[in-house]
Design a protein around this motif. Structure first.
Motif, PDB file in Angstrom:
ATOM      1  N   ARG A   1       0.786  -1.098   0.147  1.00 33.99           N
ATOM      2  CA  ARG A   1       0.038  -0.056  -0.037  1.00 33.99           C
ATOM      3  C   ARG A   1       0.780   1.228  -0.031  1.00 33.99           C
ATOM      4  O   ARG A   1       0.700   2.214  -0.790  1.00 33.99           O
ATOM      5  CB  ARG A   1      -0.896   0.052   1.289  1.00 33.99           C
ATOM      6  N   GLY A   2       1.811   1.124   0.746  1.00 31.27           N
ATOM      7  CA  GLY A   2       2.859   2.349   0.721  1.00 31.27           C
ATOM      8  C   GLY A   2       3.503   2.740  -0.416  1.00 31.27           C
ATOM      9  O   GLY A   2       3.580   3.800  -0.884  1.00 31.27           O
ATOM     10  N   LEU A   3       3.681   1.759  -1.443  1.00 31.55           N
ATOM     11  CA  LEU A   3       4.397   1.984  -2.717  1.00 31.55           C
ATOM     12  C   LEU A   3       3.321   2.567  -3.702  1.00 31.55           C
ATOM     13  O   LEU A   3       3.210   3.535  -4.298  1.00 31.55           O
ATOM     14  CB  LEU A   3       4.741   0.651  -3.045  1.00 31.55           C
ATOM     15  N   LEU A   4       1.925   1.704  -3.559  1.00 32.02           N
ATOM     16  CA  LEU A   4       0.978   2.104  -4.455  1.00 32.02           C
ATOM     17  C   LEU A   4       0.355   3.617  -4.255  1.00 32.02           C
ATOM     18  O   LEU A   4      -0.001   4.423  -5.108  1.00 32.02           O
ATOM     19  CB  LEU A   4      -0.039   1.263  -4.331  1.00 32.02           C
ATOM     20  N   MET A   5       0.520   4.199  -2.937  1.00 34.45           N
ATOM     21  CA  MET A   5      -0.160   5.333  -2.599  1.00 34.45           C
ATOM     22  C   MET A   5       0.750   6.524  -2.825  1.00 34.45           C
ATOM     23  O   MET A   5       0.115   7.724  -2.558  1.00 34.45           O
ATOM     24  CB  MET A   5      -0.739   5.264  -1.157  1.00 34.45           C
ATOM     25  N   GLN A   6       2.106   6.200  -3.140  1.00 35.17           N
ATOM     26  CA  GLN A   6       2.868   7.268  -3.625  1.00 35.17           C
ATOM     27  C   GLN A   6       2.583   8.022  -4.607  1.00 35.17           C
ATOM     28  O   GLN A   6       2.157   7.474  -5.744  1.00 35.17           O
ATOM     29  CB  GLN A   6       4.421   7.039  -3.426  1.00 35.17           C
TER      30      GLN A   6
END
Length: 468
Positions: free
Chosen positions: A130-135
């Motif tokens: 999620r951290g990667l996708l939401m950047q």
């Protein structure tokens, strides 16, 4: 020959034969063997036997975890093969004469956490993704911004990433009751009470302390979301209290009074004693951290990078969210993120060294995913499942964290956001800092890995720890 009979025969041989077994008993999940000479136990061979989920020497007993149902069948087969049977109480009386207190505490702590590690690893993976996708950089590839991401997608990811940590105290209390001889169902209800939606959310209170409920005008009461040690203490005391009450109430009233009194007394203790004590500790940790961050010459990195994961063990680390918000508001940058990233990466490096060095298949299967979870920002599996359990890897991880954070503080690393670290955290340093960020993590992981590989772990050390 049945499979369980074969397992029983292999187990007897692996612990030194019938002549080395004084007696055998079992609880809900473990086969408990009193051995005459613990040096005769072949730990690696035991762990490689089918259906064995773990084994360790604890207070004079050699305990092999088989799980509910299976342990009864294995126990019956062992007894049929001619091994003397005893009650668990008789074994405890004998076991009380043996063992090392410190090692028993560490192993017991590990016993509580090992069953919940798989869900923490999964949550770490979900958080990393999620951290990667939401950047913003990733969203832009799909023509999206943070403002127009579908709400249903955000809700779905929150279910995946937030559930285990929101209810972590319930998982810990359940496991603690199980380990310390209480009723697990009472433990999980106590844990759910600690995170009841009727209480102020701990994460919200970390951002705004005024949200805590003030009882009697001076006792701050809040939920236990994300807590570790407070929930562990509540579970330990609750299990002991339940057994104490059960011995003293009439059998006819046991079903009613025992759970009623256990939950009533423990929720009062948790909210009005354990909680306020840790709330006080949180305030001290917060003030001390703010002071340390201002220290020059990389000293802040040495201290925070070296000690942060000890704070994680206590469970009061969620207060740092408020600190990071303050830093972003005041400086438009987050130097704290860079320092804790190194401490997190280092624990992953130590667990990776254990996973690559050990020849024990089950430990390797636990250590390698735990190290990956740490590299995605979640260290609980690596700490409680591997590093702290064997002691030295955790210490080597602290040293690696201090080394990496020292470098990060010297070069002035500061993230542009918060909440993600290590691999996902790379997205907070996609500017002129990126090479320094990568180098700081390499230092942290490299030092922790090298020290653990060279001095911090061997399968022989593992056997010595587990044999007590």
């Amino acid at each position: 020959m049945s499979e369980n009979r074969r397992i029983a025969e292999e187990l007897i041989e692996a612990v030194g034969g019938k002549e080395n077994i004084a007696s055998v008993a079992h609880c809900a999940t473990r086969l408990r063997i009193m051995v005459n000479n613990k040096e005769s136990i072949d730990q690696q061979r035991v762990e490689e036997i089918d259906k064995v989920k773990g084994a360790f020497y604890n207070s004079g007993q050699y305990q092999i975890i088989f799980g509910t149902g299976t342990v009864n069948r294995i126990h019956d087969e062992v007894v049929q093969l001619g091994v003397s049977e005893s009650t668990k109480g008789e074994q405890k009386q004998e076991a009380a004469k043996q063992g090392n207190n410190f090692q028993r505490v560490i192993r017991t702590f590990g016993d509580v956490f090992v069953p919940i590690i798989p869900v923490l690893v999964a949550t770490g993976l979900f958080m990393g993704v999620r951290g990667l996708l939401m950047q913003e950089q990733i969203l832009s590839l799909f023509g999206l911004t943070a403002d127009n991401v579908p709400e249903n997608f955000i809700l779905f990811t929150q279910v995946l990433t937030d559930t285990a940590f929101a209810f972590l105290p319930a998982l810990i209390a359940w496991s603690a009751f199980r380990v310390f001889g209480g009723s697990p169902v009472i433990g999980i209800v106590l844990g759910l009470m600690l995170v009841s939606p009727s209480l102020p959310n701990a994460w919200a209170v970390a951002e705004n302390p005024d949200l805590a409920i003030q009882f009697f005008g001076f006792l701050p009461v809040t939920g236990y979301q994300g807590s570790v040690l407070p929930a562990f203490i509540a579970g330990f005391l609750g299990a002991k209290l339940e057994k104490w009450i059960r011995k003293r109430v009439p059998e006819a009233l046991d079903l009613i009074l025992t759970p009623f009194l256990t939950l009533l007394i423990m929720i009062l203790l948790a909210l009005f004693v354990i909680g306020p004590v840790f709330h006080f500790i949180e305030n001290i940790v917060m003030s001390g951290t703010q002071f340390i961050l201002d220290l020059p010459f990389g000293i802040s990195g040495l201290i925070i990078g070296g000690l942060h994961q000890i704070v994680v063990i206590t469970g009061v680390h969620h207060i740092f969210n408020f600190l990071e918000i303050q830093l972003l508001e005041r400086l438009s940058a987050n130097p704290f993120n860079a320092l804790i990233t190194c401490s997190i990466a280092a624990q992953g490096g130590a667990a990776l060294a254990v996973g690559l060095k050990t020849k024990v298949k089950k430990l390797k299967a636990l250590a390698l995913p735990s190290s990956l979870s740490a590299f995605l920002g979640i260290t609980e599996p690596a700490i409680f499942g591997v590093n702290l359990r064997y002691g030295k890897p955790f210490i080597m991880g602290l040293v690696g964290g201090a080394a990496g954070a020292f470098f990060a503080a010297l070069v002035g690393l500061a993230g542009t956001g918060m909440a993600i670290t290590v691999i996902p955290g790379t997205l907070l340093y996609l500017n002129e800092q990126i090479l320094f960020y990568l180098l700081a993590n390499v230092i942290a992981v490299g030092v922790a890995f090298a020290l653990t590989w060279s001095f911090g772990y061997s399968d022989k050390m593992k056997e010595e720890v587990e044999k007590g």
